[in-house]
Scaffold this active site. Structure first.
Site, PDB file in Angstrom:
ATOM      1  N   CYS A   1      31.798 -49.946  20.960  1.00  0.00           N
ATOM      2  CA  CYS A   1      31.175 -50.985  20.129  1.00  0.00           C
ATOM      3  C   CYS A   1      31.005 -50.453  18.651  1.00  0.00           C
ATOM      4  O   CYS A   1      31.445 -49.329  18.213  1.00  0.00           O
ATOM      5  CB  CYS A   1      29.847 -51.097  20.819  1.00  0.00           C
ATOM      6  SG  CYS A   1      28.459 -49.709  20.237  1.00  0.00           S
TER       7      CYS A   1
ATOM      8  N   CYS B   1      29.079 -47.180  17.908  1.00  0.00           N
ATOM      9  CA  CYS B   1      29.757 -46.080  18.344  1.00  0.00           C
ATOM     10  C   CYS B   1      30.761 -45.918  17.319  1.00  0.00           C
ATOM     11  O   CYS B   1      31.085 -44.661  17.209  1.00  0.00           O
ATOM     12  CB  CYS B   1      30.182 -46.025  19.733  1.00  0.00           C
ATOM     13  SG  CYS B   1      28.717 -46.071  21.113  1.00  0.00           S
TER      14      CYS B   1
ATOM     15  N   GLU C   1      29.348 -42.303  24.153  1.00  0.00           N
ATOM     16  CA  GLU C   1      30.050 -41.826  22.743  1.00  0.00           C
ATOM     17  C   GLU C   1      29.116 -41.071  22.075  1.00  0.00           C
ATOM     18  O   GLU C   1      29.222 -39.846  21.401  1.00  0.00           O
ATOM     19  CB  GLU C   1      30.801 -42.797  22.111  1.00  0.00           C
ATOM     20  CG  GLU C   1      31.953 -43.767  22.813  1.00  0.00           C
ATOM     21  CD  GLU C   1      31.312 -45.003  23.502  1.00  0.00           C
ATOM     22  OE1 GLU C   1      30.169 -44.763  24.243  1.00  0.00           O
ATOM     23  OE2 GLU C   1      31.836 -46.001  23.208  1.00  0.00           O
TER      24      GLU C   1
END
Length: 223
Positions: A155, A158, A127
């Protein structure tokens, strides 16, 4: 992007999730996470029967996906397959197979996969790399006219980057009940405490997105 610790890797291999019969079900979301202290079920936004659109209310300076046709009318399955192709490419250098693509005004402007093992960069999640390329393509750090497709729920790092980039829309495949920050364990992209909320669609090609991860960690366990 979630990188499981060794105990999580072992859990995936020893107790592999069983995909539901529905073609849109998610093999990484077989059971909702629970609070270890209370045993109560934690909230998850991941679908069990295919994609789910989640709209947000009251964000400052944020546009809803349903008011921006060039974001809402994309072929989500087709773009997620492009992200899956990136995920498979990560296997070539033993990185966790997660892929991401960014679309701007109907055109794909970034396509990346995890490169943490390849580069030694702890921030080289799919990402983050895709957002860097997208910003360079549009010539602006603001990605409010962009949609990101990623194979696994982002996560905290990101998801936070997506908020900072003012991302227009997020679409992800498999949910991550262990460390997902877009609705499973945390919900950074739809927080009233932050100055931007990211509309999301979840569960697109969830089985396929989850299967490649389960296979990857099963192979690791078998070595």
């Amino acid at each position: 992007m979630w990188i499981p610790d060794p105990s999580v890797q072992e859990a995936l291999v020893d107790n592999p999730p069983v995909p539901a019969a529905s073609p849109g079900s998610n093999p990484l979301n077989a059971a909702a996470p629970t609070d270890d202290a209370t045993g109560s079920q934690l909230r998850t936004d991941g679908p069990t029967d295919g994609p789910t659109d989640v709209t947000t209310a009251g964000p400052i300076g944020t546009y809803r996906a349903d008011t921006r046709p060039h974001l809402a009318d994309l072929d989500d399955d087709a773009m997620m397959r492009r992200a899956l192709a990136e995920a498979h490419a990560a296997l070539e250098h033993d990185d966790v197979p997660v892929g991401a693509v960014v679309v701007h005004r109907g055109h794909m402007i970034a396509s990346r996969h995890n490169e943490r093992e390849l580069t030694g960069d702890p921030t080289a999640h799919a990402e983050v790399l895709a957002m860097r390329d997208a910003a360079a393509s549009v010539g602006n750090w603001r990605l409010d006219e962009c949609t990101m497709y990623v194979t696994l729920e982002p996560c905290a790092m990101c998801a936070g980057a997506m908020v900072n980039a003012r991302l227009g829309r997020l679409v992800y495949g498999a949910t991550d009940p262990k460390a997902g920050a877009a609705g499973s364990r945390f919900d950074l992209i739809d927080s009233a405490l932050l100055n931007h909320r990211v509309p999301r669609t979840t569960g697109v090609l969830a089985n396929e997105c989850g299967h490649i991860l389960v296979e990857f960690f099963a192979a690791k366990r078998g070595k």
